[in-house]
Design an enzyme around this catalytic site. Structure first.
Site, PDB file in Angstrom:
ATOM      1  N   SER A  57       1.613  22.089  20.634  1.00  0.00           N
ATOM      2  CA  SER A  57       2.897  21.258  19.970  1.00  0.00           C
ATOM      3  C   SER A  57       3.498  22.430  19.132  1.00  0.00           C
ATOM      4  CB  SER A  57       2.456  20.265  19.091  1.00  0.00           C
ATOM      5  OG  SER A  57       1.676  20.628  18.128  1.00  0.00           O
ATOM      6  N   CYS A  58       3.023  23.776  18.607  1.00  0.00           N
ATOM      7  CA  CYS A  58       3.689  24.475  17.849  1.00  0.00           C
ATOM      8  C   CYS A  58       3.073  25.824  17.849  1.00  0.00           C
ATOM      9  CB  CYS A  58       3.054  24.296  16.593  1.00  0.00           C
ATOM     10  SG  CYS A  58       3.867  25.540  15.180  1.00  0.00           S
ATOM     11  N   GLY A  59       3.910  26.747  18.664  1.00  0.00           N
ATOM     12  CA  GLY A  59       3.682  28.095  19.002  1.00  0.00           C
ATOM     13  C   GLY A  59       4.301  28.827  17.828  1.00  0.00           C
ATOM     14  N   CYS A  75       2.376  28.430  14.847  1.00  0.00           N
ATOM     15  CA  CYS A  75       1.181  28.614  13.694  1.00  0.00           C
ATOM     16  C   CYS A  75       0.719  29.775  13.765  1.00  0.00           C
ATOM     17  CB  CYS A  75       0.216  27.374  14.291  1.00  0.00           C
ATOM     18  SG  CYS A  75       1.133  25.760  14.315  1.00  0.00           S
TER      19      CYS A  75
END
Length: 282
Positions: A114-116, A118
């Protein structure tokens, strides 16, 4: 090799009736990306198109920009204690003499589905210098009616989504609305990396006369990936973030959000939208 889908038993409740049945789920497995033998990043992805994913990731990091800068990509054997290959580690070898950007080799990046972003230390770290400016001369001109058709064309091409309902998709279209390529993944940023990586491998960068459509929201990271690939138009069926809008305005990217039916919001790069009548003031 990991499968794109897996089967799991579920308890199904419908209108008070209870039953058990197998359900098809999208597969999610970690992929470690190594650069010239050194660990660089780990992303949670849907197995498949792993080499394109790794290549596209390195385009967005500013490492690769042309097909001849990529020597090869291989799965790493002996990835487990018993020496078997899990097909979850790839090593990207760049052409001899290729200069590496500083931000890639001095850090490890962990990205989730969901979050590239991080693990990135700061906003400055992701404002990677692009290989190209967005240079669609003359500018791409898109009628709203054409843009409105693209989500249905994307949805019609989502083969795995039909079986699982759990995948993001990214698609490239020509300025005439023709589908060039589509990739699906549990992570929206992975789907874009797979598209860009295939374009790199095919010698198509920069993608200066294309439209990138994503099935979810338009984050800063997706806007950055579009800019790094030279894509002039990014459209999303959901909302953009404030940083995505800021980056689009800074780089000349056309950013369209809430593309649903005949409705859409244009947040930046309005000059590429061919309006038939003067916009209503409000």
């Amino acid at each position: 090799m990991g499968r794109v889908t897996e089967r799991r038993k579920v308890l199904r409740i419908r209108d008070g009736a209870v039953s058990t049945r197998p359900d098809t789920l999208v597969a999610e497995e970690p992929l470690e990306i190594r650069l010239n033998g050194k660990p660089l990043a780990i992303t949670m992805r849907t197995p498949g198109d792993d080499f394109a994913l790794a290549a596209g990731f390195l385009v967005s990091e500013g490492v690769l920009g042309r097909a001849d800068e990529l020597q090869n990509i291989v799965y790493c054997a002996g990835a487990t204690v018993d020496g078997s290959n899990t097909y979850n580690i790839v090593d990207v070898r760049t052409a001899p003499g290729l200069v590496m950007p500083d931000i890639t080799l001095e850090r490890n990046v962990y990205t989730t589905s969901s979050c590239g972003l991080c693990g990135k230390a700061s906003l400055d770290a992701v404002r990677t210098t692009a290989r190209w400016t967005i240079n669609d001369t003359p500018p791409v001109r898109l009628e709203p009616e054409l843009l409105a058709c693209l989500p249905d064309r994307l949805r019609a091409a989502q083969q795995v989504f039909d079986r699982t309902g759990g995948l993001h998709a990214a698609a490239l279209f020509t300025e005439e609305g023709e589908l060039v390529d589509i990739r699906e993944d549990v992570g929206r940023h992975n789907a874009v990396d797979k598209l860009v990586g295939r374009a790199l491998q095919n010698g198509m960068l920069p993608l200066s006369r294309t439209v990138l459509l994503v099935s979810g929201r338009a984050s800063f990271e997706l806007a950055q990936k579009a800019v790094m690939a030279g894509i002039p138009v990014l459209a999303a069926v959901s909302a953009p973030s404030s940083l995505a809008v800021d980056l689009a305005a800074e780089t000349g990217l056309t950013l369209v959000g809430f593309l649903r039916g005949a409705s859409m919001n244009v947040y930046a790069g309005e000059h590429r939208i061919a309006l038939r009548a003067a916009a209503t003031q409000g």
